[in-house]
Enzyme design. Structure first.
Site, PDB file in Angstrom:
ATOM      1  N   ARG A 253     -85.133  21.516  -7.459  1.00  0.00           N
ATOM      2  CA  ARG A 253     -84.276  21.790  -8.627  1.00  0.00           C
ATOM      3  C   ARG A 253     -84.600  23.108  -9.323  1.00  0.00           C
ATOM      4  O   ARG A 253     -84.273  23.307 -10.490  1.00  0.00           O
ATOM      5  CB  ARG A 253     -84.329  20.639  -9.639  1.00  0.00           C
ATOM      6  CG  ARG A 253     -83.834  19.324  -9.062  1.00  0.00           C
ATOM      7  CD  ARG A 253     -83.435  18.348 -10.140  1.00  0.00           C
ATOM      8  NE  ARG A 253     -82.931  17.131  -9.547  1.00  0.00           N
ATOM      9  CZ  ARG A 253     -83.687  16.100  -9.206  1.00  0.00           C
ATOM     10  NH1 ARG A 253     -84.993  16.137  -9.418  1.00  0.00           N
ATOM     11  NH2 ARG A 253     -83.140  15.030  -8.664  1.00  0.00           N
TER      12      ARG A 253
ATOM     13  N   LYS B 110     -77.567  37.006  -9.740  1.00  0.00           N
ATOM     14  CA  LYS B 110     -76.530  36.392  -8.900  1.00  0.00           C
ATOM     15  C   LYS B 110     -77.145  36.118  -7.531  1.00  0.00           C
ATOM     16  O   LYS B 110     -77.621  37.048  -6.868  1.00  0.00           O
ATOM     17  CB  LYS B 110     -75.327  37.324  -8.738  1.00  0.00           C
ATOM     18  CG  LYS B 110     -74.357  37.292  -9.888  1.00  0.00           C
ATOM     19  CD  LYS B 110     -73.084  38.058  -9.514  1.00  0.00           C
ATOM     20  CE  LYS B 110     -72.135  38.127 -10.680  1.00  0.00           C
ATOM     21  NZ  LYS B 110     -70.966  38.995 -10.389  1.00  0.00           N
TER      22      LYS B 110
ATOM     23  N   GLU C  59     -72.966  52.498  -4.937  1.00  0.00           N
ATOM     24  CA  GLU C  59     -73.171  51.612  -6.103  1.00  0.00           C
ATOM     25  C   GLU C  59     -73.782  52.392  -7.274  1.00  0.00           C
ATOM     26  O   GLU C  59     -73.514  52.079  -8.441  1.00  0.00           O
ATOM     27  CB  GLU C  59     -74.064  50.415  -5.736  1.00  0.00           C
ATOM     28  CG  GLU C  59     -73.484  49.468  -4.685  1.00  0.00           C
ATOM     29  CD  GLU C  59     -72.400  48.507  -5.215  1.00  0.00           C
ATOM     30  OE1 GLU C  59     -72.046  48.583  -6.406  1.00  0.00           O
ATOM     31  OE2 GLU C  59     -71.907  47.693  -4.399  1.00  0.00           O
TER      32      GLU C  59
ATOM     33  N   LYS D 232     -77.467  48.301 -15.361  1.00  0.00           N
ATOM     34  CA  LYS D 232     -77.191  46.920 -14.942  1.00  0.00           C
ATOM     35  C   LYS D 232     -77.894  45.938 -15.884  1.00  0.00           C
ATOM     36  O   LYS D 232     -77.318  44.922 -16.282  1.00  0.00           O
ATOM     37  CB  LYS D 232     -77.616  46.685 -13.483  1.00  0.00           C
ATOM     38  CG  LYS D 232     -77.322  45.253 -13.073  1.00  0.00           C
ATOM     39  CD  LYS D 232     -76.818  45.059 -11.684  1.00  0.00           C
ATOM     40  CE  LYS D 232     -76.339  43.616 -11.505  1.00  0.00           C
ATOM     41  NZ  LYS D 232     -76.108  43.249 -10.135  1.00  0.00           N
TER      42      LYS D 232
ATOM     43  N   GLU E 247     -71.079  36.535 -16.561  1.00  0.00           N
ATOM     44  CA  GLU E 247     -69.780  37.152 -16.306  1.00  0.00           C
ATOM     45  C   GLU E 247     -68.643  36.467 -17.063  1.00  0.00           C
ATOM     46  O   GLU E 247     -67.608  36.134 -16.493  1.00  0.00           O
ATOM     47  CB  GLU E 247     -69.498  37.201 -14.797  1.00  0.00           C
ATOM     48  CG  GLU E 247     -68.497  38.286 -14.444  1.00  0.00           C
ATOM     49  CD  GLU E 247     -68.430  38.594 -12.952  1.00  0.00           C
ATOM     50  OE1 GLU E 247     -69.456  38.958 -12.362  1.00  0.00           O
ATOM     51  OE2 GLU E 247     -67.329  38.464 -12.398  1.00  0.00           O
TER      52      GLU E 247
ATOM     53  N   ARG F 217     -69.495  41.722 -17.800  1.00  0.00           N
ATOM     54  CA  ARG F 217     -70.176  41.916 -16.512  1.00  0.00           C
ATOM     55  C   ARG F 217     -69.190  42.214 -15.383  1.00  0.00           C
ATOM     56  O   ARG F 217     -69.552  42.868 -14.397  1.00  0.00           O
ATOM     57  CB  ARG F 217     -71.032  40.681 -16.178  1.00  0.00           C
ATOM     58  CG  ARG F 217     -71.855  40.873 -14.907  1.00  0.00           C
ATOM     59  CD  ARG F 217     -72.919  39.824 -14.701  1.00  0.00           C
ATOM     60  NE  ARG F 217     -73.619  40.063 -13.457  1.00  0.00           N
ATOM     61  CZ  ARG F 217     -74.741  39.496 -13.095  1.00  0.00           C
ATOM     62  NH1 ARG F 217     -75.330  38.649 -13.899  1.00  0.00           N
ATOM     63  NH2 ARG F 217     -75.302  39.771 -11.926  1.00  0.00           N
TER      64      ARG F 217
ATOM     65  N   ASN G 274     -67.760  45.155 -11.095  1.00  0.00           N
ATOM     66  CA  ASN G 274     -66.952  45.011  -9.880  1.00  0.00           C
ATOM     67  C   ASN G 274     -65.970  46.161  -9.707  1.00  0.00           C
ATOM     68  O   ASN G 274     -65.002  46.029  -8.948  1.00  0.00           O
ATOM     69  CB  ASN G 274     -66.193  43.674  -9.913  1.00  0.00           C
ATOM     70  CG  ASN G 274     -67.141  42.506  -9.800  1.00  0.00           C
ATOM     71  OD1 ASN G 274     -68.146  42.588  -9.113  1.00  0.00           O
ATOM     72  ND2 ASN G 274     -66.833  41.419 -10.493  1.00  0.00           N
TER      73      ASN G 274
ATOM     74  N   HIS H   8     -64.510  46.852  -6.379  1.00  0.00           N
ATOM     75  CA  HIS H   8     -64.847  45.707  -5.522  1.00  0.00           C
ATOM     76  C   HIS H   8     -63.639  44.860  -5.131  1.00  0.00           C
ATOM     77  O   HIS H   8     -63.666  44.200  -4.096  1.00  0.00           O
ATOM     78  CB  HIS H   8     -65.899  44.830  -6.208  1.00  0.00           C
ATOM     79  CG  HIS H   8     -67.284  45.415  -6.171  1.00  0.00           C
ATOM     80  ND1 HIS H   8     -67.580  46.652  -6.696  1.00  0.00           N
ATOM     81  CD2 HIS H   8     -68.458  44.943  -5.674  1.00  0.00           C
ATOM     82  CE1 HIS H   8     -68.871  46.909  -6.529  1.00  0.00           C
ATOM     83  NE2 HIS H   8     -69.422  45.891  -5.904  1.00  0.00           N
TER      84      HIS H   8
ATOM     85  N   HIS I 169     -63.508  44.153  -1.302  1.00  0.00           N
ATOM     86  CA  HIS I 169     -63.599  42.832  -0.666  1.00  0.00           C
ATOM     87  C   HIS I 169     -62.424  42.601   0.276  1.00  0.00           C
ATOM     88  O   HIS I 169     -62.566  41.962   1.317  1.00  0.00           O
ATOM     89  CB  HIS I 169     -63.698  41.732  -1.732  1.00  0.00           C
ATOM     90  CG  HIS I 169     -65.058  41.682  -2.370  1.00  0.00           C
ATOM     91  ND1 HIS I 169     -65.345  40.949  -3.491  1.00  0.00           N
ATOM     92  CD2 HIS I 169     -66.223  42.288  -2.040  1.00  0.00           C
ATOM     93  CE1 HIS I 169     -66.615  41.113  -3.826  1.00  0.00           C
ATOM     94  NE2 HIS I 169     -67.170  41.920  -2.953  1.00  0.00           N
TER      95      HIS I 169
ATOM     96  N   HIS J 239     -70.757  46.950   2.863  1.00  0.00           N
ATOM     97  CA  HIS J 239     -70.250  46.648   1.520  1.00  0.00           C
ATOM     98  C   HIS J 239     -70.111  47.932   0.682  1.00  0.00           C
ATOM     99  O   HIS J 239     -69.065  48.192   0.087  1.00  0.00           O
ATOM    100  CB  HIS J 239     -71.187  45.640   0.851  1.00  0.00           C
ATOM    101  CG  HIS J 239     -70.812  45.314  -0.556  1.00  0.00           C
ATOM    102  ND1 HIS J 239     -69.665  44.627  -0.871  1.00  0.00           N
ATOM    103  CD2 HIS J 239     -71.423  45.600  -1.736  1.00  0.00           C
ATOM    104  CE1 HIS J 239     -69.588  44.501  -2.190  1.00  0.00           C
ATOM    105  NE2 HIS J 239     -70.642  45.079  -2.730  1.00  0.00           N
TER     106      HIS J 239
END
Ligand code: NAD
Ligand code: GLY
Length: 365
Positions: free
Chosen positions: A127, A149, A191, A233, A243, A247, A251, A254, A258, A271
């Site tokens: 957990r 993330k 990035e 960041k 987010e 946040r 992206n 992005h 994607h 990426h």
């Protein structure tokens, strides 16, 4: 303990326990036994890497962790296609076989794939146990290792299964960039320039001015670029960890990226390469709307091209193909595709009203 070149802090809202953590940037960080001792005490460790990074850097981390500590190593095959639940299960299997406990700490040694996977494994094991990021790609150093993330891919979508789980520390060893292939290095640069575009125009211009030094991987310039990226960041994550709003500006580029990755097949475009192209598309739409100048878009393209990054989407992708691919993305909110555009250089905004004509126009440029 070796003196880092930079040391910063990700400040997170404190709800009972302080979850803030340090980002350390320097040389010899992976071999810094005193820092590991200070961070870990006598905790057992599950050290996760892949079969590309482990032969390069595992032994120095193992030595730095110290003789007396229980260290269980998990070495996975390299590749984005390994970022799935079965790899997480391999980590859990080994951790259970070796009787790891709640005070055990998982350590991710590698790029974003290993970082995301190890972080997610740590979030679920018993957990939730702590983990430390040792990012070895430029992209992981400036982006994926910071912010909590974590996750794995699902056959129905990239990064669709995951958890927010902040690391105990991010330790960035600049030496590890020496072995990074040029294409991977360039993907990280994309990035970095993203942060200038969305947050800090001075940083953007500084990057353009230092493109030659970045290209030759000048240590001093690279260290500053990494530090400034991590600071931005950290700032964004501190304001909006999960987010809820802000946040999402991270992206930038992005949504289109994607779609390119999805249509071309994961791994065909890296990426960061897809992000480079996606940023140009988003900047172009921002320019058409009158928010930034056409010169800004031309400058962005030139900078990205210096690093061999693609700035044109695949010729097989029409506006319809983009829309189709973007419809399945995590960035769809209440059925509407969400885009990050530039309000001006250094200031991003979220919109959901980009039209198919605007996308087609951008493709025609
Ligand atoms: P990666 O982890 O696949 O690493 C790229 C390649 O470089 C791999 O072959 C790897 O083995 C190799 N490598 C790593 N370090 C090296 C070194 N020092 N020397 C030589 N080779 C080295 O890819 P990446 O670009 O680091 O990360 C991409 C992943 O990160 C994607 O899965 C993406 O979804 C994820 N990501 C996550 C976040 C986040 O916020 N969690 C943000 C951005 C990207
Ligand atoms: N890479 C986007 C984020 O961390 O939110």
């Amino acid at each position: 303990m070796s003196n880092p070149i930079y040391s910063l802090q990700v400040d997170l809202p404190c709800s009972g326990i302080d979850r803030s953590y340090p980002i350390i940037i320097g040389h010899g960080v992976l071999s810094d036994s005193e820092r590991f001792a200070a961070l870990l005490g006598d905790s057992p460790v599950v050290l996760v890497s892949n079969d590309t990074v482990a032969p390069l850097y595992m032994s120095r981390v193992r030595d730095a962790l110290g003789q007396g500590r229980k260290v269980t190593e998990v070495i996975l095959p390299d590749g984005e296609d390994q970022k799935h639940l079965m790899s997480a299960d391999q980590i859990w299997q080994k951790a259970l076989e070796y009787h790891h406990e709640r005070r055990s700490v998982f350590i991710a040694l590698g790029g974003g794939v290993i970082g995301d996977l190890t972080g997610y494994s740590a979030a679920c094991f018993l957990r939730g146990v702590d983990f430390i990021q040792l990012p070895t790609t430029l992209l992981a150093q400036v982006d994926s290792s910071v912010g909590g993330k974590t996750g794995v891919n699902h056959p129905l979508g990239k990064n669709m299964i995951g958890a927010f789980h902040q690391p105990r520390a991010v330790l960035i060893d600049l030496d590890s960039l020496q072995t990074l292939p040029d294409r991977e290095f360039a993907a990280g640069i994309a990035e970095i320039i993203k942060y200038g575009c969305i947050w800090d125009p001075d940083f953007y211009h500084w990057l353009l001015e230092h493109s030659d030094a970045l290209l030759t991987r000048n240590n001093e310039v690279l260290a500053e670029a990494i530090q400034r990226s991590c600071a931005i960041k950290a700032d964004v994550v501190a304001q909006d960890e999960r987010e809820g709003g802000l946040r999402a500006i991270l992206n930038f580029g992005h949504t289109f990226a994607h779609a390119i990755e999805h249509v071309m097949g994961y791994g065909v475009w890296l990426h960061g390469e897809a992000v480079a192209c996606g940023m140009v598309m988003a900047a172009q739409i921002s320019a058409t709307r009158g928010h930034v100048s056409e010169e800004m878009v031309i400058g962005l393209k030139r900078f990205l091209e210096t690093f061999g990054l693609p700035v044109e989407p695949p010729s097989t992708m029409s506006a319809e193909v983009f829309l189709d691919a973007m419809a399945g993305d995590k960035k769809v909110v209440r059925g509407k595709i969400r885009y990050v555009l530039l309000e001006k250089l250094g200031d991003a905004c979220l919109v959901d009203n980009v039209t198919i004509d605007e996308i087609a126009q951008t493709l025609a440029k």
